[in-house]
Motif scaffolding. Structure first.
Motif, PDB file in Angstrom:
ATOM      1  N   ILE A   6      13.135   1.349   5.760  1.00 23.08           N
ATOM      2  CA  ILE A   6      14.224   0.421   6.118  1.00 23.08           C
ATOM      3  C   ILE A   6      14.532   0.527   7.615  1.00 23.08           C
ATOM      4  O   ILE A   6      14.682  -0.491   8.304  1.00 23.08           O
ATOM      5  N   VAL A   7      14.622   1.754   8.120  1.00 23.56           N
ATOM      6  CA  VAL A   7      14.858   1.947   9.555  1.00 23.56           C
ATOM      7  C   VAL A   7      13.723   1.322  10.365  1.00 23.56           C
ATOM      8  O   VAL A   7      13.963   0.661  11.389  1.00 23.56           O
ATOM      9  N   ALA A   8      12.485   1.503   9.910  1.00 24.91           N
ATOM     10  CA  ALA A   8      11.335   0.932  10.624  1.00 24.91           C
ATOM     11  C   ALA A   8      11.441  -0.592  10.678  1.00 24.91           C
ATOM     12  O   ALA A   8      11.227  -1.206  11.741  1.00 24.91           O
ATOM     13  N   VAL A   9      11.775  -1.211   9.552  1.00 25.84           N
ATOM     14  CA  VAL A   9      11.904  -2.679   9.505  1.00 25.84           C
ATOM     15  C   VAL A   9      13.014  -3.146  10.448  1.00 25.84           C
ATOM     16  O   VAL A   9      12.832  -4.109  11.216  1.00 25.84           O
ATOM     17  N   ILE A  10      14.140  -2.461  10.439  1.00 26.05           N
ATOM     18  CA  ILE A  10      15.252  -2.854  11.318  1.00 26.05           C
ATOM     19  C   ILE A  10      14.865  -2.695  12.795  1.00 26.05           C
ATOM     20  O   ILE A  10      15.198  -3.551  13.622  1.00 26.05           O
ATOM     21  N   SER A  11      14.141  -1.633  13.121  1.00 29.99           N
ATOM     22  CA  SER A  11      13.756  -1.429  14.523  1.00 29.99           C
ATOM     23  C   SER A  11      12.824  -2.547  15.008  1.00 29.99           C
ATOM     24  O   SER A  11      12.885  -2.954  16.169  1.00 29.99           O
ATOM     25  N   VAL A  12      11.981  -3.050  14.109  1.00 34.17           N
ATOM     26  CA  VAL A  12      11.100  -4.174  14.479  1.00 34.17           C
ATOM     27  C   VAL A  12      11.916  -5.465  14.609  1.00 34.17           C
ATOM     28  O   VAL A  12      11.727  -6.249  15.547  1.00 34.17           O
ATOM     29  N   LEU A  13      12.853  -5.670  13.685  1.00 29.56           N
ATOM     30  CA  LEU A  13      13.723  -6.857  13.769  1.00 29.56           C
ATOM     31  C   LEU A  13      14.545  -6.834  15.054  1.00 29.56           C
ATOM     32  O   LEU A  13      14.764  -7.869  15.689  1.00 29.56           O
ATOM     33  N   GLN A  14      15.002  -5.643  15.446  1.00 28.43           N
ATOM     34  CA  GLN A  14      15.756  -5.511  16.689  1.00 28.43           C
ATOM     35  C   GLN A  14      14.909  -5.946  17.887  1.00 28.43           C
ATOM     36  O   GLN A  14      15.395  -6.649  18.781  1.00 28.43           O
ATOM     37  N   PHE A  15      13.649  -5.543  17.873  1.00 28.38           N
ATOM     38  CA  PHE A  15      12.746  -5.945  18.958  1.00 28.38           C
ATOM     39  C   PHE A  15      12.563  -7.465  18.971  1.00 28.38           C
ATOM     40  O   PHE A  15      12.557  -8.095  20.034  1.00 28.38           O
TER      41      PHE A  15
ATOM     42  N   CYS B  58       4.798  -5.689  16.210  1.00 27.73           N
ATOM     43  CA  CYS B  58       5.597  -6.048  15.029  1.00 27.73           C
ATOM     44  C   CYS B  58       4.713  -6.260  13.804  1.00 27.73           C
ATOM     45  O   CYS B  58       5.075  -5.884  12.686  1.00 27.73           O
ATOM     46  N   PHE B  59       3.563  -6.902  14.039  1.00 26.22           N
ATOM     47  CA  PHE B  59       2.687  -7.278  12.929  1.00 26.22           C
ATOM     48  C   PHE B  59       2.134  -6.060  12.196  1.00 26.22           C
ATOM     49  O   PHE B  59       2.169  -6.010  10.956  1.00 26.22           O
ATOM     50  N   LEU B  60       1.610  -5.083  12.942  1.00 25.79           N
ATOM     51  CA  LEU B  60       0.946  -3.954  12.284  1.00 25.79           C
ATOM     52  C   LEU B  60       1.901  -3.130  11.413  1.00 25.79           C
ATOM     53  O   LEU B  60       1.576  -2.843  10.254  1.00 25.79           O
ATOM     54  N   PRO B  61       3.092  -2.749  11.903  1.00 27.36           N
ATOM     55  CA  PRO B  61       4.016  -2.042  10.998  1.00 27.36           C
ATOM     56  C   PRO B  61       4.399  -2.909   9.795  1.00 27.36           C
ATOM     57  O   PRO B  61       4.480  -2.400   8.677  1.00 27.36           O
ATOM     58  N   ALA B  62       4.608  -4.212  10.022  1.00 27.88           N
ATOM     59  CA  ALA B  62       4.974  -5.111   8.921  1.00 27.88           C
ATOM     60  C   ALA B  62       3.849  -5.167   7.891  1.00 27.88           C
ATOM     61  O   ALA B  62       4.097  -5.131   6.673  1.00 27.88           O
ATOM     62  N   LEU B  63       2.612  -5.229   8.378  1.00 25.96           N
ATOM     63  CA  LEU B  63       1.441  -5.274   7.484  1.00 25.96           C
ATOM     64  C   LEU B  63       1.338  -3.995   6.644  1.00 25.96           C
ATOM     65  O   LEU B  63       1.229  -4.057   5.412  1.00 25.96           O
ATOM     66  N   PHE B  64       1.405  -2.856   7.325  1.00 28.26           N
ATOM     67  CA  PHE B  64       1.216  -1.581   6.610  1.00 28.26           C
ATOM     68  C   PHE B  64       2.373  -1.286   5.664  1.00 28.26           C
ATOM     69  O   PHE B  64       2.174  -0.800   4.551  1.00 28.26           O
ATOM     70  N   LEU B  65       3.607  -1.576   6.098  1.00 29.12           N
ATOM     71  CA  LEU B  65       4.763  -1.287   5.241  1.00 29.12           C
ATOM     72  C   LEU B  65       4.786  -2.198   4.019  1.00 29.12           C
ATOM     73  O   LEU B  65       5.073  -1.753   2.914  1.00 29.12           O
ATOM     74  N   SER B  66       4.483  -3.479   4.214  1.00 25.08           N
ATOM     75  CA  SER B  66       4.503  -4.396   3.070  1.00 25.08           C
ATOM     76  C   SER B  66       3.392  -4.035   2.076  1.00 25.08           C
ATOM     77  O   SER B  66       3.579  -4.179   0.862  1.00 25.08           O
ATOM     78  N   ALA B  67       2.261  -3.527   2.609  1.00 28.48           N
ATOM     79  CA  ALA B  67       1.143  -3.164   1.723  1.00 28.48           C
ATOM     80  C   ALA B  67       1.455  -1.946   0.854  1.00 28.48           C
ATOM     81  O   ALA B  67       0.774  -1.706  -0.144  1.00 28.48           O
ATOM     82  N   VAL B  68       2.492  -1.195   1.235  1.00 23.02           N
ATOM     83  CA  VAL B  68       2.920  -0.068   0.392  1.00 23.02           C
ATOM     84  C   VAL B  68       3.496  -0.586  -0.923  1.00 23.02           C
ATOM     85  O   VAL B  68       3.348   0.042  -1.968  1.00 23.02           O
ATOM     86  N   TYR B  69       4.110  -1.775  -0.876  1.00 25.05           N
ATOM     87  CA  TYR B  69       4.879  -2.267  -2.026  1.00 25.05           C
ATOM     88  C   TYR B  69       4.245  -3.452  -2.748  1.00 25.05           C
ATOM     89  O   TYR B  69       4.634  -3.752  -3.872  1.00 25.05           O
TER      90      TYR B  69
END
Lengths: 125, 125, 125
Positions: A6-15, B58-69
């Protein structure tokens, strides 16, 4: 709930948010792409975004690596300080670049702490 | 086959490609390092690379985190749209910066979708 | 010990180090924020940091993805070459931008190697 994610997602949204501010400053102060300067207020918005880019590239690996070795809740709490620090940084920089120190420190210290935790974990683990 | 990892590798290679275009533009338009502007066509190549850097972070963390779920194939398909959108963005921007909108939207929407999927997953998981 | 994680932590610390050099150059050569140019020596420090940012965004995913498929020690060793190459790059660029080639190649080749290893692993795995 995975607090670290959740913190990771928010930090990306902040960017993203800081990026949107740059887009708005392009229109407001008449700095058309591909220019990246031309008006002091645009320059500030652009530097807030770029500095956050630099910080995010350090913060996210530090967050994920430290979470491999330490409890989620603690790592997420330290990460939340980073996000708060970045908002302070952005707000202060937009008003007066010379006042950006506190927010800068509050976002760089958590990253250093997480990097240290990751390093210790990787050496011990 | 790990489709998500393949998409991640291609997205990094795409960023490298935009970087190579900047290097070529340095030579072609006579903009020697450390300068980062001096010719409109160089500026475009440089902004394509820099904007892709912002997006990739932004894309890479979003890709990896979403792929967890969520299922690999769905996440990878959304990621493939990002890559396509970035190529459109680069091609359009190089011709006319004012035409970069479609490619921009096609690369930022997938990232937002993945971020949303990651956020929902992290809240539920 | 997790060698790959240790290499990752050091690569982020190296990027921080280049950022600190930019901060010092701001003071030394009188380039106040939000400006990002104004003195050749500042410009060099800034470009070292920015180029390392571009490289790090490729290196870290390549490192982590390749480590999913290949032995830790080998991946970490290739990663160590990247770090060495980046230090060579920074030292050479600060002295003479035209001499940055060797360090650049020594940091970009390991990343390409890791990306290739990740791609092969993802296709086979």
């Amino acid at each position: 709930m995975n607090f670290v994610h959740i913190v990771a997602v928010i930090s990306v949204l902040q960017f993203f948010y800081f990026g949107i501010m740059v887009g708005r400053a392009r229109g407001k102060y008449g700095v058309a792409a591909p220019a990246t300067s031309g008006h002091e207020m645009f320059d500030r918005a652009f530097r807030i975004q770029m500095n956050t880019l630099e910080q995010l590239v350090c913060f996210l690996p530090a967050l994920f690596l430290s979470a491999v070795y330490w409890p989620d809740a603690i790592i997420a709490a330290i990460g939340a300080v980073y996000i708060l620090g970045r908002f302070l940084y952005g707000a202060a920089y937009a008003k007066d670049p010379s006042k950006r120190g506190l927010g800068f420190v509050l976002s760089i210290l958590p990253t250093f702490g997480l990097l240290g935790a990751a390093g210790v974990g990787a050496l011990m683990g």
